[in-house]
Design a protein around this motif. Structure first.
Motif, short mmCIF file in Angstrom:
data_model
loop_
_atom_site.label_atom_id
_atom_site.label_comp_id
_atom_site.label_asym_id
_atom_site.label_seq_id
_atom_site.Cartn_x
_atom_site.Cartn_y
_atom_site.Cartn_z
N VAL A 416 -4.93 14.53 1.86
CA VAL A 416 -5.67 13.61 2.73
C VAL A 416 -5.31 12.16 2.46
O VAL A 416 -5.76 11.26 3.19
CB VAL A 416 -7.19 13.80 2.57
N ALA A 417 -4.52 11.87 1.44
CA ALA A 417 -4.13 10.49 1.16
C ALA A 417 -2.88 10.50 0.30
O ALA A 417 -2.60 11.47 -0.42
CB ALA A 417 -5.24 9.73 0.46
N SER A 418 -2.09 9.42 0.39
CA SER A 418 -0.88 9.30 -0.43
C SER A 418 -0.58 7.83 -0.66
O SER A 418 -0.93 6.97 0.15
CB SER A 418 0.31 9.99 0.24
N SER A 419 0.08 7.54 -1.76
CA SER A 419 0.48 6.18 -2.11
C SER A 419 1.59 6.28 -3.16
O SER A 419 1.92 7.37 -3.64
CB SER A 419 -0.69 5.36 -2.63
N THR A 420 2.16 5.12 -3.50
CA THR A 420 3.24 5.09 -4.51
C THR A 420 2.95 3.98 -5.52
O THR A 420 3.56 2.91 -5.47
CB THR A 420 4.61 4.87 -3.84
N PRO A 421 2.02 4.21 -6.45
CA PRO A 421 1.69 3.18 -7.44
C PRO A 421 2.70 3.13 -8.58
O PRO A 421 3.50 4.05 -8.76
CB PRO A 421 0.32 3.62 -7.94
N GLN A 422 2.65 2.04 -9.34
CA GLN A 422 3.43 1.93 -10.56
C GLN A 422 2.57 2.31 -11.75
O GLN A 422 1.42 1.88 -11.85
CB GLN A 422 3.95 0.50 -10.74
N VAL A 423 3.12 3.12 -12.65
CA VAL A 423 2.38 3.55 -13.84
C VAL A 423 3.29 3.40 -15.05
O VAL A 423 4.50 3.18 -14.93
CB VAL A 423 1.90 5.01 -13.71
#
Length: 528
Positions: A416-423
């Motif tokens: 239901v959701a997606s993103s591309t964060p930095q970790v």
């Protein structure tokens, strides 16, 4: 004293035509696996069934140019050999990492480039559009599915709200008072778009003479099916809503969609014919003006023929080079089956818990080996999935449109959701693909109804969230003779309140990132 003789184009066409047909047959034989892969996609996918018509249409368009071609003198072009070398290298790169689009485009481009290579630039210029149209034979366009699905969902939800229908939306799924709907691949409109673009391009070529009008109509043939698909999706949902889900459900909505699309495209062509431009007539004098009449010294014809045959032989050898390179790399990278075992403990505080099966399994197909284990630290639980790939081919490969977190028809989970964060992963800043999953049925306990998931690729000792970069790194690894070992790393945990799920995953990675990378490196080093 020598005298000049006139070259007869008819004589040269007979010789060049035989050589060209033989080289085309040679290309089809050498790259039969790529050719059969294209045809198999035409056969099994309704989106690309039009591919069966592309070659007959191209041959028909060439036949229309027979009068002009008969007055041209075929002349091999050495720069075509350079283009074939580059295309062969592109095919080899695509084959090394099993990228269908790259191998298939390179294969079709080889067939196209054979025309200027063997027959010359004048012939290729006369057949410019038919040669360009050949690329519609490549089954290409699935990459647009996620974007088209997102646009369709955005428009449908917006139009429903403007119509006074309340909507609750999560990702590509939404609920209205009369029921729930979701945008799947069939709703993306990619079939309409590809069909409209193919037919629209042919229509523009046959009905217009100016480049401006052709470009404008082709642009319209791209925009119209996208907007038409938005309207189709909205009308189908509204029909279902207003009829109490008696209309436009099941197979009906597909039938209604194609009827609506057919009407829209027909109107587009009817309107387009109003600006048709008649094809200019070509007189015999015009044709003769482009005829090549190059004098040749007596005795030179035999030498020219010998050079032509040598040129054809060099072309055939260049076509075979990529296959020789693949054979050499495959035999240089032989390695044993993968041995991948989930450790009972990662860092001292994170212990494997095998008391219950994992609550989630990613949809990654045919890995050489995989583990899916839950690790526990106190009351915190995090799932670790490693999909390891070795001896990759078109059925088993790390990056594929079939390799996703959740398939669209998954009975248990929906993204239901997606993103591309930095970790921080293994002491380095790394992008990851983050997704939120929701159980399709909320009958389960609320605490595990939603998951936070991180996904990252490990290729050539590098972590990346980019599928394209993973492919490029894999190709580089193969060319360097380092094999094709690579893996996907997926972490998942219950979402919890706020950013609780993200915080749990970050804590797990900080404690165990180095151990995960060490496990992958150790597995890679087991090959000789």
């Amino acid at each position: 004293m020598t005298t000049a003789v006139q070259i007869n184009p008819q004589h040269h066409w007979q010789r060049a035509g035989v050589v060209f047909v033989l080289l085309v047959a040679c290309t089809l034989a050498l790259y039969r696996d790529t050719a059969s892969a294209i045809v198999s996609i035409w056969w099994r996918s309704e989106t690309f069934t039009h591919g069966f018509l592309v070659v007959p249409i191209v041959l028909w368009m060439v036949w229309r140019q027979r009068s002009r071609l008969s007055h041209l003198q075929p002349q091999p072009n050495v720069w075509g050999l350079v283009a074939l070398v580059l295309l062969g290298f592109g095919w080899l790169l695509g084959d090394l990492v099993a990228v269908n689009a790259l191998t298939q485009f390179s294969f079709v481009a080889m067939l196209v480039v054979l025309v200027p290579t063997v027959l010359g630039l004048e012939v290729a210029r006369a057949l410019l559009f038919p040669l360009a149209f050949m690329f519609f034979a490549v089954p290409f366009g699935d990459f647009a599915l996620p974007t088209l699905m997102q646009w369709t969902a955005d428009f449908t939800v917006m139009a429903l709200r403007l119509s006074g229908v309340p909507v609750y939306r999560e990702g590509l799924q939404f609920i209205i008072p009369s029921g729930s709907w979701s945008v799947v691949e069939a709703c993306s409109g990619v079939r309409y778009l590809i069909a409209s673009l193919t037919v629209g391009t042919l229509f523009a070529y046959l009905n217009y003479q100016s480049t401006k009008r052709r470009v404008m109509f082709i642009t319209v043939s791209i925009i119209v099916p996208v907007i038409a698909n938005w309207l189709r999706a909205y009308m189908i949902v509204m029909l279902g809503h207003l009829s109490g889900n008696r209309l436009a459900t099941g197979v009906d909505h597909i039938i209604y969609g194609w009827i609506f699309f057919g009407i829209v495209i027909m109107l587009m062509f009817v309107i387009g014919t109003r600006w048709s431009e008649p094809e200019p007539s070509v007189s015999a004098a015009d044709i003769d003006s482009v005829t090549l009449k190059k004098p040749v010294q007596n005795g030179a014809a035999g030498a020219t023929n010998a050079r032509f045959e040598l040129f054809a032989l060099i072309t055939a050898l260049i076509l075979a080079l990529p296959l020789v390179g693949r054979w050499a790399l495959e035999h240089a990278n032989e390695s044993p089956p993968v041995q991948l075992i989930a450790p009972a403990r990662l860092s001292p505080n994170w212990v494997a818990d095998n008391s219950a099966p994992p609550i989630f399994k990613p949809a990654f197909q045919n890995p050489s080996a995989n583990i899916n284990t839950t690790y526990v630290h106190g009351n915190v639980r995090v799932g670790l999935y490693l999909g390891y790939y070795r001896h990759q081919n078109y059925e088993r490969k790390l990056v594929s449109s079939d390799n996703v977190l959740v398939q669209s028809k998954d009975p248990l989970w929906a993204q239901v959701a997606s993103s591309t964060p930095q970790v921080i992963f293994n002491s380095k800043q790394t992008n990851v693909n983050e997704g939120e999953l929701r159980k399709s049925s909320l009958s389960s306990a609320l605490e595990d109804a939603r998951l936070t998931v991180w996904q990252v690729y490990w290729v050539n000792d590098t972590l990346t969230a980019s599928s394209a970069q993973a492919k490029a790194l894999g190709a580089l690894q193969r060319l360097m003779g380092r094999g094709d070992d690579s893996a996907v790393v997926i972490l998942y945990t219950t979402k919890g309140d706020g950013d609780a799920g993200v915080q749990r995953l970050q804590a797990f990675v900080q404690a165990n990132g180095a151990s995960i990378i060490h496990l992958l490196e150790t597995t890679q080093q087991t090959q000789p």
